[in-house]
Scaffold this active site. Structure first.
Site, PDB file in Angstrom:
ATOM      1  N   GLU A 182      -3.055   0.890 -12.594  1.00  0.00           N
ATOM      2  CA  GLU A 182      -3.087  -0.119 -13.655  1.00  0.00           C
ATOM      3  C   GLU A 182      -4.502  -0.400 -14.133  1.00  0.00           C
ATOM      4  OE1 GLU A 182      -1.674  -4.662 -14.734  1.00  0.00           O
ATOM      5  OE2 GLU A 182      -1.455  -3.962 -12.672  1.00  0.00           O
ATOM      6  N   ASP A 228       0.132  -0.020  -8.605  1.00  0.00           N
ATOM      7  CA  ASP A 228      -0.146  -1.370  -9.098  1.00  0.00           C
ATOM      8  C   ASP A 228      -0.773  -2.133  -7.938  1.00  0.00           C
ATOM      9  OD1 ASP A 228      -0.259  -3.874 -10.211  1.00  0.00           O
ATOM     10  OD2 ASP A 228       1.735  -3.793 -11.092  1.00  0.00           O
ATOM     11  N   ILE A 284      -2.062  -5.183  -7.611  1.00  0.00           N
ATOM     12  CA  ILE A 284      -1.472  -6.519  -7.449  1.00  0.00           C
ATOM     13  C   ILE A 284      -0.409  -6.672  -8.526  1.00  0.00           C
ATOM     14  CG2 ILE A 284      -1.807  -9.006  -7.446  1.00  0.00           C
ATOM     15  CD1 ILE A 284      -4.627  -8.659  -6.519  1.00  0.00           C
ATOM     16  N   ASP A 285       0.832  -6.516  -8.150  1.00  0.00           N
ATOM     17  CA  ASP A 285       1.919  -6.755  -9.093  1.00  0.00           C
ATOM     18  C   ASP A 285       2.278  -8.232  -8.980  1.00  0.00           C
ATOM     19  OD1 ASP A 285       3.856  -6.007 -11.002  1.00  0.00           O
ATOM     20  OD2 ASP A 285       5.387  -6.127  -9.456  1.00  0.00           O
ATOM     21  N   THR A 298      -0.191 -10.549 -10.868  1.00  0.00           N
ATOM     22  CA  THR A 298      -1.556 -11.089 -10.897  1.00  0.00           C
ATOM     23  C   THR A 298      -1.572 -12.570 -11.276  1.00  0.00           C
ATOM     24  OG1 THR A 298      -2.540  -8.930 -11.387  1.00  0.00           O
ATOM     25  CG2 THR A 298      -3.836 -10.869 -11.954  1.00  0.00           C
ATOM     26  N   ASP A 318       4.486  -0.759 -12.575  1.00  0.00           N
ATOM     27  CA  ASP A 318       5.357  -1.855 -12.149  1.00  0.00           C
ATOM     28  C   ASP A 318       6.672  -1.323 -11.587  1.00  0.00           C
ATOM     29  OD1 ASP A 318       3.791  -4.162 -13.197  1.00  0.00           O
ATOM     30  OD2 ASP A 318       4.227  -3.254 -15.137  1.00  0.00           O
TER      31      ASP A 318
END
Length: 279
Positions: free
Chosen positions: A70, A90, A92-93, A95, A220
């Site tokens: 990402e 990802d 930190i899915d 954020t 994601d």
């Protein structure tokens, strides 16, 4: 028959555990927040640090593999899926959840070969839940098998989606109309936990019966999609057609009957494609 990607899977679990610890520690400190494409499209130093940690660790072990991350894409790297073994990350899915310390934050990694997802790993950091799935090998949470609810009656279902700012006012209206359409079927309710990967895992373990979304990205979806299918669920495009990892849209559900009903109820809007620079 030996699993040729088992080494990749096992190594990734350990890397993701380390990444999750970094995120948990960061949650205890001041969070430096930056904007990307809009005031509600956020990134933090931890997003960037975690992605760098994951990619550098995996590159050291598997130097010929490719990556779609990402934050790398946000910095200008291409988002193109080839036949080469590719890690889709990802860091930190969720954020926005992370910024507000809302406890649904995950690390999501999907691994694709010849454009097919071979395994997925989603680590819900605050909950310390490690979801894993290998194509053809079942789905697990902290090592225990998980399965979808198998619910087929949408009126008995809990449905997940996400609500957020849309630049295009017509897209915003469509998003709200879709929520109204699902609620008035009626269903038991709609929930918006804030992490696409966790949403998919909640369907995979039977805590929710469906999830739909337009406007997310391949990073994601890649980890969670295989977890849902290996837990016995269904993943499809919002049109009702086959799931396309680069399409930025999906429905996941405990049964095909529920997924198809959601597809019929919701209206589509244009979101572009990850492999065509759509934002």
């Amino acid at each position: 028959m030996a699993d040729v990607w088992k080494e990749c899977t096992d190594y990734c679990v350990e890397v993701v555990k380390h990444a999750g610890q970094v995120i948990r520690e960061a949650l205890q400190k001041d969070i430096n927040v930056m904007e990307k494409s809009s005031p509600v499209d956020l990134v933090t130093e931890t997003d960037q640090r975690v992605e760098q940690l994951i990619i550098s660790s995996i590159k050291e072990k598997f130097p010929t593999h490719s990556f779609i991350g990402e934050e790398s894409v946000a910095a200008g790297a291409p988002s193109v899926l080839t036949d080469n073994p590719t890690w889709i990350i990802d860091p930190i899915d969720g954020t926005t959840n992370f910024v507000h310390r809302f406890p649904f934050v995950s690390v999501s990694v999907g691994f694709a070969v010849k454009k097919e997802i071979e395994f997925g790993i989603v680590y819900s950091c605050a909950e310390d839940k490690m979801y894993t799935a290998r194509r053809g090998g079942g789905a697990f949470c902290n090592g225990e098998p998980i399965n979808v609810s198998q619910q087929e009656d949408i009126s008995q279902s809990l449905v997940l989606t996400e609500m957020g700012f849309k630049k295009n006012p017509e897209h915003f209206k469509t998003m709200l109309r879709n929520i109204n359409a699902i609620l008035t079927i009626p269903v038991h309710g709609i929930r918006c936990p804030g992490s696409a990967a966790i949403n998919m895992c909640l369907v995979a373990c039977g805590s929710a019966d469906a999830y739909y979304h337009m406007g997310i990205h391949c990073w994601d979806m890649a980890g969670g999609a295989v977890i849902v299918t290996e837990a016995g669920g269904v993943v499809m495009d919002v049109s009702g057609g086959p799931f396309d990892l680069m399409s930025r849209r999906l429905i996941v559900a405990s049964s095909r009957k529920i997924a198809e009903r959601i597809s019929k109820e919701i209206k589509e809007f244009e979101v572009g494609r990850d492999d065509a620079g759509g934002q």
